[in-house]
Every structure is written in C-alpha cells, then in structure tokens.
Design an enzyme around this catalytic site. Structure first.
Site: not given
Length: 211
Positions: A189-191
């Site tokens: 999730s692009r975290l």
C-alpha cells in the site's frame, strides 16, 4: 501512452528500527552482501548524480569498486563530464537501486580524488582489455564513429604489446565521503519503510521518515 495501471505491491519484507545497525556503514555492508547473495545483476551498480556549473543535475550508472568507513570508491576518466562537475561542485549523491529486493539506498556526500598510488593498485587488478579501454576512451567527447574507437583500441594493443600497461594520468578514482544514508524498503500500500542516518558532531543519528 498511459501506464498508470503499471504497478506492483511490495510484500517481500519490512524494515524495523531494531533490524538496523547503529553504524550505517555496517548496515550498508549487510544490504550489499544480501544483494550479492541474491545474485542480482551488477549489485555494485549505482546511480551517481552530479550538478553542472549552471545548476542542471546529471545522472549516470557507475560501478562501486570498494568501500570502507572512509567512503565509497569508483573510477572514471578525469576529463569526463562527471569529473568536470565534481571539480566545480564536490557534492554528489549515490543511489543503489536493488529493485528485485524491493529496496533502494541513497547516500549523499562529498567526492574527492584518491591518490595515484591507490588508483594504480586498482588499475593493475583490471583485465587487460579494461586497462586498454581506459587509454582509448576520451570519455564524454564526441567521436565520429565506432570504427574510430576500435581502431584506437588496436593501436593501443600494439603500443603496449608484451608489456605492462601503465596507469593513465587522466584516469583514476574518487571517494565519496557520506554525510547521510537513507535505507528504503518497499512495503504494501505504498507505506514504505524509510530510515535516514545523518552525521553529526557526536556521530550518526537515525530517524524514521514517512513514506
């Protein structure tokens, strides 16, 4: 061409505070060894960024040849565009893009020439063809054809036939002394996990950055 749907989620692993060595050089060494163990293509390839006198940034891929707590060393022609930039502005950045490990590592620092003796030690270890190539290439200069380059190579082969090839006085190494390291590990999730080491008066400090 719309490539907005070209994406993948990064799920291989995470990076936590306790995973990191307090010494960024030791942490680099660990990640570099893991890149080698993963049999990546050119794990020592890095993107070197320099800035031209007018302020325009330039990037190119070079190969790291050795490193220690004094810095990171690569080699080039002293007449090359990158060398001309570093003569005007020694501040550079290095980026190791280990894509298949879903990692990247950025280093900012200052570049300086290493000694001729140190350059000679490395030059003497190079394959003979690479030694000749250093003599042939007037790096970054315009040439009229590939044929001319190959003719010059044959000329140098004959010139140094049956003898050791000397170190060109226009070729050698640069050492980048880091002032910061950023270790980046892809996450879902692009975290992503990002940790920045910065050099201070009392040694290296470490913080987590938002992705």
């Amino acid at each position: 061409m719309d490539i907005g749907d070209l994406r993948r989620d990064y799920t291989q692993r995470g990076l936590d505070w306790d995973d990191l060595d307090p010494d960024p050089f030791a942490q680099f060494s660990l990640w570099f060894q893991q890149a080698c163990d993963a049999d990546l293509l050119e794990p020592n390839a890095l993107v070197l960024s320099t800035v031209a006198p007018g302020g325009m940034p330039y990037q190119r891929t070079v190969l790291l040849k050795y490193f220690d707590h004094n810095g990171f060393v690569f080699f080039t022609n002293y007449g090359s565009r990158k060398a001309q930039h570093m003569a005007e502005n020694a501040q550079v950045s290095l980026l190791f893009p280990w894509y298949s490990l879903e990692r990247q590592l950025a280093i900012a620092g200052t570049a300086s020439k290493i000694s001729a003796a140190e350059s000679l030690r490395y030059f003497s270890s190079r394959p003979r063809g690479s030694q000749l190539g250093a003599w042939v290439s007037q790096q970054s200069n315009i040439i009229s054809s590939r044929q001319l380059l190959e003719m010059q190579f044959e000329k140098m082969k004959n010139k140094f036939l049956n003898q050791e090839i000397p170190l060109p006085d226009f070729w050698g190494g640069y050492r980048v002394k880091p002032i910061s390291f950023e270790f980046w590990q892809g996450r879902p999730s692009r975290l992503h996990d990002r940790f920045l080491y910065s050099q201070g008066e009392d040694g290296w400090t470490r913080v987590r950055l938002s992705p």
